[in-house]
Scaffold this active site. Structure first.
Site, PDB file in Angstrom:
ATOM      1  N   ARG A   1       0.833  -1.218   0.000  1.00 44.26           N
ATOM      2  CA  ARG A   1       0.000   0.000   0.000  1.00 44.26           C
ATOM      3  C   ARG A   1       0.862   1.261   0.000  1.00 44.26           C
ATOM      4  NH1 ARG A   1      -5.068  -1.882   3.772  1.00 44.26           N
ATOM      5  NH2 ARG A   1      -6.178  -2.806   2.038  1.00 44.26           N
TER       6      ARG A   1
ATOM      7  N   LYS B   1     -22.084 -16.396  -2.464  1.00 49.04           N
ATOM      8  CA  LYS B   1     -23.514 -16.103  -2.449  1.00 49.04           C
ATOM      9  C   LYS B   1     -24.011 -15.282  -3.627  1.00 49.04           C
ATOM     10  CE  LYS B   1     -24.226 -16.321   2.489  1.00 49.04           C
ATOM     11  NZ  LYS B   1     -24.568 -15.572   3.685  1.00 49.04           N
TER      12      LYS B   1
ATOM     13  N   GLY C   1     -12.860  -8.141  -3.437  1.00 48.50           N
ATOM     14  CA  GLY C   1     -12.866  -9.207  -2.447  1.00 48.50           C
ATOM     15  C   GLY C   1     -11.967 -10.387  -2.707  1.00 48.50           C
TER      16      GLY C   1
ATOM     17  N   GLY D   1     -14.259  -3.498  -1.185  1.00 43.14           N
ATOM     18  CA  GLY D   1     -15.600  -2.937  -1.057  1.00 43.14           C
ATOM     19  C   GLY D   1     -15.853  -1.820  -2.053  1.00 43.14           C
TER      20      GLY D   1
HETATM   21  P1  AMP Z   1     -17.392 -14.008  -1.993  1.00 41.07           P
HETATM   22  O1  AMP Z   1     -16.844 -13.308  -0.794  1.00 41.07           O
HETATM   23  O2  AMP Z   1     -18.879 -13.968  -2.121  1.00 41.07           O
HETATM   24  O3  AMP Z   1     -16.674 -13.631  -3.272  1.00 41.07           O
HETATM   25  O4  AMP Z   1     -17.131 -15.548  -1.723  1.00 41.07           O
HETATM   26  C1  AMP Z   1     -15.862 -16.066  -1.594  1.00 41.07           C
HETATM   27  C2  AMP Z   1     -15.941 -17.368  -0.887  1.00 41.07           C
HETATM   28  O5  AMP Z   1     -16.728 -18.271  -1.621  1.00 41.07           O
HETATM   29  C3  AMP Z   1     -14.598 -18.045  -0.719  1.00 41.07           C
HETATM   30  O6  AMP Z   1     -14.280 -18.074   0.641  1.00 41.07           O
HETATM   31  C4  AMP Z   1     -14.814 -19.444  -1.267  1.00 41.07           C
HETATM   32  O7  AMP Z   1     -14.263 -20.441  -0.448  1.00 41.07           O
HETATM   33  C5  AMP Z   1     -16.309 -19.564  -1.290  1.00 41.07           C
HETATM   34  N1  AMP Z   1     -16.777 -20.550  -2.268  1.00 41.07           N
HETATM   35  C6  AMP Z   1     -16.456 -20.620  -3.560  1.00 41.07           C
HETATM   36  N2  AMP Z   1     -17.031 -21.695  -4.113  1.00 41.07           N
HETATM   37  C7  AMP Z   1     -17.734 -22.321  -3.166  1.00 41.07           C
HETATM   38  C8  AMP Z   1     -18.524 -23.515  -3.126  1.00 41.07           C
HETATM   39  N3  AMP Z   1     -18.704 -24.252  -4.219  1.00 41.07           N
HETATM   40  N4  AMP Z   1     -19.095 -23.854  -1.958  1.00 41.07           N
HETATM   41  C9  AMP Z   1     -18.897 -23.100  -0.850  1.00 41.07           C
HETATM   42  N5  AMP Z   1     -18.155 -21.982  -0.829  1.00 41.07           N
HETATM   43  C10 AMP Z   1     -17.578 -21.591  -1.964  1.00 41.07           C
END
Ligand code: AMP
Length: 393
Positions: free
Chosen positions: A35, A196, A352, A375
């Site tokens: 940074r 999600k 992220g 973010g």
């Molecule tokens: P996000 O913060 O929404 O981008 O989600 C990232 C997280 O999604 C990471 O920690 C991954 O381990 C998780 N992830 C990715 N694929 C899967 C999956 N098939 N089942 C559960 N978690 C997942």
């Protein structure tokens, strides 16, 4: 909107909001300098023009004055990285600070104490912001990571500045996103993964008008598969988001966006790296098994799409990349993006966990740009105007 390229800083004092929220070890040594390195071009420009710079940042989440979070700990590292001995003052407002700022000579650097020692910073207090702005002739914002917060130093201070501009880091972030979302080069591919659907709905809706291909991977893909009538076993699902998933697919179709969902998955019965695994067609996952990674056929389909893309946006991993046995889908996508980039595509990784994945597997120098603000980038992808950016207009 002015960038610092539009200003000659000769004889001028600039107050620069930087992001020096760096990790420290128990001996208060900086363990990751990236940074500070990131702020270098902006600081150099000001000093090389013949001006001086007052640097301000937050560090951690202090509740009032607390030596643990003092920016004094990073003075020697900043001096080393920039190559100029940095002066320090142990507050960010008040008489002593005004005096230090007044006495600052051209070519000199002054670092202020942690902005968040004052609750007024996060509250966006106008009087506090004015005191910051009044220290200098020009206000520069180069802290993309906090540009989505309307804090005193990131947003409100701009209002009181005689002159204001964005620094190189902020400009690079905005230009990269602009290149992705407003490009005339085609095809444009967005790869959206992660856990999600709910956290990515607005991103997907916002990018649909600007892309040709949408790759949906990671845990969120299962909500789409289930909504289509597939059997996903015990895979991650957001039951109440199935309608939204179908709406997204319909909207994509109406906008001529080709959607690519995984066709197979690496499945396991336990959420553990060493658990037994097998590959399963994505629509036929048995009960008791959950999909934690993209299977080989999906990887190939995704790679083919990525390889023919001219513009690539990647947000979110395609599997549970934190566990090496479920990282292949994410690595395969990273490799395909690296190849496409080597062949002239522009690729932006942002928002992220995909940034963490890119760093973990060494892709950061093989993609065109890795966003520094999780973010903030996510909010820009959602089509929101960041208050810190709007304030510079
Ligand atoms: P996000 O913060 O929404 O981008 O989600 C990232 C997280 O999604 C990471 O920690 C991954 O381990 C998780 N992830 C990715 N694929 C899967 C999956 N098939 N089942 C559960 N978690 C997942």
């Amino acid at each position: 909107m002015k960038s610092i390229d539009d200003i000659n800083f000769k004889g001028k004092k600039a107050i620069v909001r930087v992001d020096f929220n760096v990790p420290l070890n128990k001996d208060f040594e900086v363990t990751d300098r990236s940074r500070i390195e990131g702020a270098k071009p902006t600081i150099y420009k000001i000093l090389e023009d013949g001006g001086s710079a007052i640097l301000m940042s937050h560090l951690g989440r202090p509740k009032g004055f607390d030596d643990t979070f003092s920016l004094n700990h990073i003075v020697s590292t900043v001096s080393e990285v920039i190559g100029v001995r940095v002066k320090f003052v142990n507050n960010c407002i008040g008489e002593e600070v005004r005096e230090a700022a007044k006495n600052l000579q051209d070519g000199e650097l002054l670092l202020l104490e942690n902005l968040r020692f004052h609750p007024e910073e996060k509250a966006g207090d106008e009087d506090f912001a004015k005191q910051l702005a009044d220290l200098a002739d020009v206000y520069v914002n180069d802290a993309f990571g906090t540009a989505h917060r309307a804090h005193a130093s990131t947003t409100i201070a701009a209002k009181f500045a005689k002159e204001k501009a964005m620094g190189y880091l902020l400009k690079k972030e905005i230009d990269s996103l602009d290149k992705v979302l407003n490009s005339t080069d085609k095809p444009v591919t967005a790869i959206i993964g992660g856990a999600k659907v709910s956290s990515k709905i607005t991103v997907i809706e916002n990018v649909l008008d600007r892309i040709d291909h949408l790759i949906i991977g990671g845990g969120m893909a299962f909500t789409f598969i289930k909504a289509q009538g597939g059997q996903i076993g015990d895979s991650l699902v957001e039951e109440d988001k199935q309608d939204v998933a179908l709406q997204i697919l319909a909207a994509a179709k109406a906008k001529n966006v080709e959607v690519h969902l995984p066709v197979d998955s690496k499945v396991t019965q336990k959420f553990e790296n060493d658990a037994e695994t097998k590959f399963s067609p994505i629509h036929e996952i048995e009960d008791g098994w959950m999909g934690l990674d993209a299977g080989p056929k999906s990887q190939q389909i995704f790679a083919d799409v990525i390889n023919q893309s001219k513009i690539i946006l990647w947000n979110g991993p395609l599997g549970v990349f934190e566990m090496s046995n479920f990282a292949e889908g994410t690595i395969a996508a990273g490799n395909a993006i690296a190849d496409a980039t080597a062949n002239g595509a522009f690729s932006l990784v942002g928002g992220g966990d995909s940034v963490a994945a890119v760093k973990q597997y060494g892709f950061q120098d093989k993609v065109s740009y890795v966003s520094t603000g999780g973010g903030a980038m996510l909010e820009m992808l959602e089509g929101k105007t960041l208050p810190g950016v709007a304030a510079l207009d």
